[in-house]
Motif scaffolding. Structure first.
Motif, PDB file in Angstrom:
ATOM      1  N   LYS A 189       0.843  -1.201   0.000  1.00 27.93           N
ATOM      2  CA  LYS A 189       0.000   0.000   0.000  1.00 27.93           C
ATOM      3  C   LYS A 189       0.873   1.243   0.000  1.00 27.93           C
ATOM      4  CE  LYS A 189      -4.102  -1.701   2.424  1.00 27.93           C
ATOM      5  NZ  LYS A 189      -3.636  -2.587   3.529  1.00 27.93           N
ATOM      6  N   GLY A 190       0.486   2.213  -0.803  1.00 26.60           N
ATOM      7  CA  GLY A 190       1.214   3.475  -0.846  1.00 26.60           C
ATOM      8  C   GLY A 190       1.315   4.111   0.524  1.00 26.60           C
ATOM      9  N   ALA A 191       0.217   4.032   1.295  1.00 24.46           N
ATOM     10  CA  ALA A 191       0.182   4.648   2.627  1.00 24.46           C
ATOM     11  C   ALA A 191       1.221   4.022   3.559  1.00 24.46           C
ATOM     12  CB  ALA A 191      -1.218   4.501   3.215  1.00 24.46           C
ATOM     13  N   LEU A 209       4.074   2.804   2.659  1.00 29.86           N
ATOM     14  CA  LEU A 209       5.387   3.336   2.283  1.00 29.86           C
ATOM     15  C   LEU A 209       5.576   4.740   2.830  1.00 29.86           C
ATOM     16  CD1 LEU A 209       5.452   0.867   0.371  1.00 29.86           C
ATOM     17  CD2 LEU A 209       6.581   2.324  -1.315  1.00 29.86           C
ATOM     18  N   VAL A 210       4.516   5.535   2.745  1.00 27.53           N
ATOM     19  CA  VAL A 210       4.564   6.895   3.290  1.00 27.53           C
ATOM     20  C   VAL A 210       4.883   6.855   4.782  1.00 27.53           C
ATOM     21  CG1 VAL A 210       3.177   8.956   3.794  1.00 27.53           C
ATOM     22  CG2 VAL A 210       3.058   7.896   1.535  1.00 27.53           C
ATOM     23  N   LYS A 211       4.242   5.907   5.484  1.00 26.99           N
ATOM     24  CA  LYS A 211       4.471   5.751   6.931  1.00 26.99           C
ATOM     25  C   LYS A 211       5.935   5.400   7.205  1.00 26.99           C
ATOM     26  CE  LYS A 211       0.384   3.846   8.399  1.00 26.99           C
ATOM     27  NZ  LYS A 211      -0.337   2.631   8.795  1.00 26.99           N
ATOM     28  N   ALA A 212       6.432   4.452   6.436  1.00 28.97           N
ATOM     29  CA  ALA A 212       7.816   4.017   6.621  1.00 28.97           C
ATOM     30  C   ALA A 212       8.787   5.163   6.331  1.00 28.97           C
ATOM     31  CB  ALA A 212       8.116   2.840   5.710  1.00 28.97           C
ATOM     32  N   ALA A 263       9.011  13.444   5.075  1.00 31.52           N
ATOM     33  CA  ALA A 263       7.580  13.699   4.938  1.00 31.52           C
ATOM     34  C   ALA A 263       7.249  13.845   3.457  1.00 31.52           C
ATOM     35  CB  ALA A 263       7.202  14.959   5.706  1.00 31.52           C
ATOM     36  N   VAL A 264       6.684  12.797   2.864  1.00 36.18           N
ATOM     37  CA  VAL A 264       6.311  12.850   1.446  1.00 36.18           C
ATOM     38  C   VAL A 264       4.917  12.242   1.255  1.00 36.18           C
ATOM     39  CG1 VAL A 264       8.644  12.745   0.498  1.00 36.18           C
ATOM     40  CG2 VAL A 264       7.442  10.629   1.013  1.00 36.18           C
ATOM     41  N   THR A 265       4.289  12.623   0.156  1.00 39.11           N
ATOM     42  CA  THR A 265       2.992  12.025  -0.185  1.00 39.11           C
ATOM     43  C   THR A 265       3.226  10.935  -1.237  1.00 39.11           C
ATOM     44  OG1 THR A 265       2.561  13.474  -2.060  1.00 39.11           O
ATOM     45  CG2 THR A 265       1.916  14.283   0.124  1.00 39.11           C
TER      46      THR A 265
END
Ligand code: GDP
Ligand code: MG
Length: 370
Positions: A16-18, A20-23, A30-32
């Motif tokens: 999930k993209g989310a 990866l963002v969390k990791a 801090a990236v989207t």
């Protein structure tokens, strides 16, 4: 690619993209999902998720390679890498030996050459040509399938008495598929029943139109046995190489491709590596396929220990953790921890692939037999 969006990477990793963002956030970024990250970061993420990646494609492995292009100013000319192909007994080995021997090569005759799968010839004008000594047609197409395009020029050997044979045609097809320029060496012209013109005519049927037939594929009549036509063949290789404008950056961490590898009694795992770019040095830490290592020694095609090897130079590398496969990329990395990390990640990918291919259970094997 030098950068990739978080979402695209997530897709390739089947995550999930989310997540990866969390990791990434944990790593202080801090990236989207729509923002791009660089290769090093992508690589870290892949390693981080390595254990639960569901579907891993070759491109993910490539992501862990620093594929950034070198700037044009950093490029310097490099020697062409030549592979000899053709039907069995048409004289591939004889031609390689003749080219390595007296006449064409400068001052290295008499030197004891050892078989390392590739060798480099220094010509009288000091320019060099690297010959690959191993790839049969299968090795050639397999390496290519893995993205290891090491060959710049193919020499197609056709015996003038025998003419076009099945493996000749196979070699033509492989060469065309690889989009590598070809030079036709019509060999054994010393033989009484040699008919070079017939070879040229038959080549037309396979859309190989040689210069003699007003085409643009260079051809040359040679005799590996009598050592005739060799200077001309070398000139044609040089001419073709000039057209290709072969260049590489020698001033960076080395990257190369394994030509062959084996477990040597006494010396341990040994790989012959052809350096693509950069310069490989004794002491360098590297990843090679799913193995890692630190260069303990480099040995050239004359059996001499050397301190370094630049672009287009084949060397035997000692100091590997295990035996890699032909076609595996070698890459110098910053430290041993990093090397092990990438190697371990790749081992896990290989393991997953094997598990995926293996039959699920004995039970399912038996039920399949019913
Ligand atoms: P490969 O299987 O393509 O590697 O072929 P080889 O180099 O082993 O040669 C096969 C046979 O052809 C050997 O007996 C060689 O001596 C012979 N041969 C190779 N080149 C020539 C040549 O130019 N003239 C003649 N008459 N025989 C050759
Ligand atoms: Mg042979």
């Amino acid at each position: 690619p030098e950068t990739i969006t978080v979402q695209e990477l997530a897709n390739r990793m089947a995550e999930k993209g989310a997540d990866l963002v969390k990791a990434l956030f944990k790593m202080g970024m801090a990236v989207t999902v729509n923002q791009t990250i660089d290769q090093d970061t992508a690589e870290l993420l892949i390693t981080e998720f390595g254990h639960n990646v569901k579907r891993v494609s070759e491109s993910d492995i490539d992501l862990s390679l620093d594929t950034a292009e070198d700037s044009p100013e950093a490029l310097e000319p490099r020697a062409p890498v030549v592979t000899i192909m053709g039907h069995v007994d048409h004289g591939k080995t004889s031609l390689l030996d003749a080219l390595r021997g007296t006449g064409v090569a400068s001052g290295e005759a008499g030197g004891i050459t050892q078989h390392i799968g590739a060798y480099q010839v220094t010509l009288k004008d000091k320019s060099k040509i690297t010959f690959l000594d191993t790839p049969g047609h299968e090795a050639f197409s397999e390496m290519r399938a893995r993205g290891a395009d090491v060959t710049d020029i193919v020499i197609l050997v056709v015996a003038a008495d025998d003419g076009l044979m099945p493996q000749t045609i196979e070699a033509i097809n492989h060469t065309k598929a690889a989009n590598v320029p070809m030079i036709v060496a019509i060999n054994k012209v010393d033989k009484e029943d040699a008919n070079p013109q017939r070879v040229r005519e038959r080549l037309l049927e396979h859309e190989v139109i040689v210069e003699e037939m007003s085409g643009d594929v260079q051809d040359v009549e040679v005799s590996a046995l009598k050592k005739t036509g060799l200077d001309e063949l070398v000139e044609k290789i040089q001419l073709q190489a000039e057209l290709l404008e072969l260049k590489a950056n020698p001033n960076r961490d080395a990257e190369g491709i394994v030509i062959e590898a084996k477990l040597d009694k006494g010396r341990g795992p040994v790989a012959t590596v052809l350096v693509n770019r950069g310069t490989l040095r004794v002491g360098d830490v590297f990843v090679v396929g799913a193995e890692s290592g630190k260069v303990r020694a480099l040995i050239d095609d004359k059996g001499r220990q050397v301190k370094e090897a630049g672009p287009s130079v084949p060397v035997e590398v000692l100091g590997l953790s295990g035996v890699p496969s032909a076609g595996d990329p070698l890459q110098v990395v910053e430290n041993e921890a990093r090397a092990r990390e990438v190697a371990e990640y790749r081992q896990s990918v290989l393991l997953q692939k094997r598990t995926a291919q293996a039959p699920a259970s004995l039970e399912s094997m038996f039920s399949a037999l019913k």
